[in-house]
Design a protein around this motif. Structure first.
Motif, PDB file in Angstrom:
ATOM      1  N   GLU A  20      13.888  43.843 -30.445  1.00 15.36           N
ATOM      2  CA  GLU A  20      14.800  42.704 -30.584  1.00 15.36           C
ATOM      3  C   GLU A  20      15.089  42.148 -29.197  1.00 15.36           C
ATOM      4  N   THR A  21      15.242  40.846 -29.128  1.00 14.21           N
ATOM      5  CA  THR A  21      15.581  40.245 -27.843  1.00 14.21           C
ATOM      6  C   THR A  21      16.999  40.633 -27.430  1.00 14.21           C
ATOM      7  N   ALA A  22      17.196  40.722 -26.126  1.00 13.45           N
ATOM      8  CA  ALA A  22      18.501  41.079 -25.558  1.00 13.45           C
ATOM      9  C   ALA A  22      18.537  40.555 -24.134  1.00 13.45           C
ATOM     10  N   LEU A  23      19.711  40.543 -23.563  1.00 16.70           N
ATOM     11  CA  LEU A  23      19.817  40.271 -22.133  1.00 16.70           C
ATOM     12  C   LEU A  23      19.546  41.582 -21.392  1.00 16.70           C
ATOM     13  N   VAL A  24      18.543  41.566 -20.541  1.00 16.21           N
ATOM     14  CA  VAL A  24      18.185  42.736 -19.733  1.00 16.21           C
ATOM     15  C   VAL A  24      18.336  42.327 -18.274  1.00 16.21           C
ATOM     16  N   ASN A  25      19.321  42.900 -17.620  1.00 19.43           N
ATOM     17  CA  ASN A  25      19.647  42.515 -16.241  1.00 19.43           C
ATOM     18  C   ASN A  25      19.903  41.012 -16.124  1.00 19.43           C
ATOM     19  N   GLY A  26      20.548  40.459 -17.152  1.00 24.35           N
ATOM     20  CA  GLY A  26      20.991  39.078 -17.107  1.00 24.35           C
ATOM     21  C   GLY A  26      20.004  38.031 -17.569  1.00 24.35           C
ATOM     22  N   VAL A  27      18.766  38.426 -17.896  1.00 24.88           N
ATOM     23  CA  VAL A  27      17.770  37.466 -18.392  1.00 24.88           C
ATOM     24  C   VAL A  27      17.207  37.984 -19.713  1.00 24.88           C
ATOM     25  N   VAL A  28      16.460  37.125 -20.394  1.00 29.07           N
ATOM     26  CA  VAL A  28      15.962  37.488 -21.716  1.00 29.07           C
ATOM     27  C   VAL A  28      14.871  38.543 -21.609  1.00 29.07           C
ATOM     28  N   GLY A  29      15.075  39.636 -22.304  1.00 26.70           N
ATOM     29  CA  GLY A  29      14.088  40.705 -22.380  1.00 26.70           C
ATOM     30  C   GLY A  29      14.058  41.244 -23.794  1.00 26.70           C
ATOM     31  N   VAL A  30      13.565  42.453 -23.941  1.00 28.21           N
ATOM     32  CA  VAL A  30      13.416  43.062 -25.266  1.00 28.21           C
ATOM     33  C   VAL A  30      13.848  44.520 -25.198  1.00 28.21           C
ATOM     34  N   VAL A  31      14.557  44.962 -26.230  1.00 25.38           N
ATOM     35  CA  VAL A  31      14.818  46.388 -26.402  1.00 25.38           C
ATOM     36  C   VAL A  31      14.070  46.854 -27.644  1.00 25.38           C
TER      37      VAL A  31
END
Length: 300
Positions: free
Chosen positions: A241-252
């Motif tokens: 799922e998409t998430a904020l990773v270190n303030g930008v769009v990433g994935v967990v």
């Protein structure tokens, strides 16, 4: 119908709500079921005539039980971050009731479950009760053993962690999300052409060894090589799922809501120029994770 049967019937009307509450607090369906069962045992031992508001009483007891479970859990759940799980668990979810657990995970959101796991016990309970179940602070305060003012501050601190601090303007985040969503859709569908469209020709993919099959290269270069290698990620993408990773769009990537992998991206225009798959537990713990979407309020 005797008094005990009537009590059981009243409890059953609240069971689903209690399970939803406990699941959001604990992030484990089996633990949530245990908490709900304990609520029933405690209810069966009290004089219901002294209970003015049964739903509120049940919610309070469930919340206190969950808070105690979170406090006793300590670092045990954190130790599971990044832990490998058997291949079949990717397909079934690995729970005692995979279909039910999958529905519970989807009802909350994988990214939110991951972020909730980073909160302190009192923060998690206060946030879940207020922001997800609309419980007033004066009713939450006795549960977390704080004043209403302090409880409000605890929930505010938790809310800030859940929402995070974006490191880019809203328009940039929207563009990043569009690209990452396209990447995930292509990975889930095994669509090589769609992957090639979203990957820059000279894209570079780096991955921690734990994220790869034994002997696989940790660095891949070029769109076709990276796209072909993304097939390895394909089955895991169903738990992503998409998430904020270190303030930008990433994935967990979080089967059962438990963080196993995180992906970070470098994006230029409408294409991914590089991405990294993080699986090392130490690196995962250092990530600043937060959700992209608004938290859903659960109605009683």
């Amino acid at each position: 119908m005797n008094t005990q049967d009537q009590l059981a019937e009243r409890f059953e009307t609240e069971r689903g709500h209690l399970r939803a509450l406990a699941y959001r607090m604990l992030g484990s369906l089996s633990e949530a079921e245990d908490a709900v069962q304990e609520v029933w045992l405690r209810l069966s031992r009290v004089d219901v005539g002294d209970v003015e508001n049964l739903p509120a009483w049940l919610r309070t007891v469930a919340s206190r039980l969950c808070l105690d479970m979170l406090r006793s859990r300590g670092s045990r759940r954190e130790d599971l971050i990044g832990q490998r799980i058997p291949d079949q668990a990717w397909e079934t979810g690995g729970g005692h009731d995979p279909e039910h657990e999958a529905l519970m995970v989807d009802s909350v959101g994988r990214a939110l479950l991951v972020v909730l796991d980073t909160l302190a016990p009192a923060e998690r309970v206060a946030f879940v009760l207020h922001d997800m179940f609309a419980v007033p602070f004066d009713r939450i305060a006795p549960i977390v053993e704080r004043s209403p003012v302090t409880t409000k501050k605890i929930a505010s601190r938790a809310r800030h962690k859940v929402r995070g601090a974006p490191a880019a303007p809203a328009a940039d985040l929207a563009r990043q999300r569009h690209v990452v969503d396209a990447f995930l859709a292509a990975a889930r569908g095994g669509d090589l052409d769609a992957l090639l469209a979203v990957l820059a020709p000279d894209v570079v993919r780096r991955a921690d060894p734990a994220a790869l099959p034994p002997g696989a290269a940790t660095v891949a270069r070029g769109a076709r090589t990276v796209a072909a290698g993304t097939a390895v990620f394909g089955r895991r993408s169903h738990f992503a799922e998409t998430a904020l990773v270190n303030g930008v769009v990433g994935v967990v990537v979080a089967p059962r809501g438990r963080l196993l992998l995180a992906l970070t991206f470098a994006i230029e225009g409408e294409q991914i120029t590089a991405y990294e798959v993080i699986a090392d537990p130490v690196r995962l713990r250092r990530l600043d994770l937060s959700v992209l979407d608004n938290v859903r309020i659960v109605r009683a």
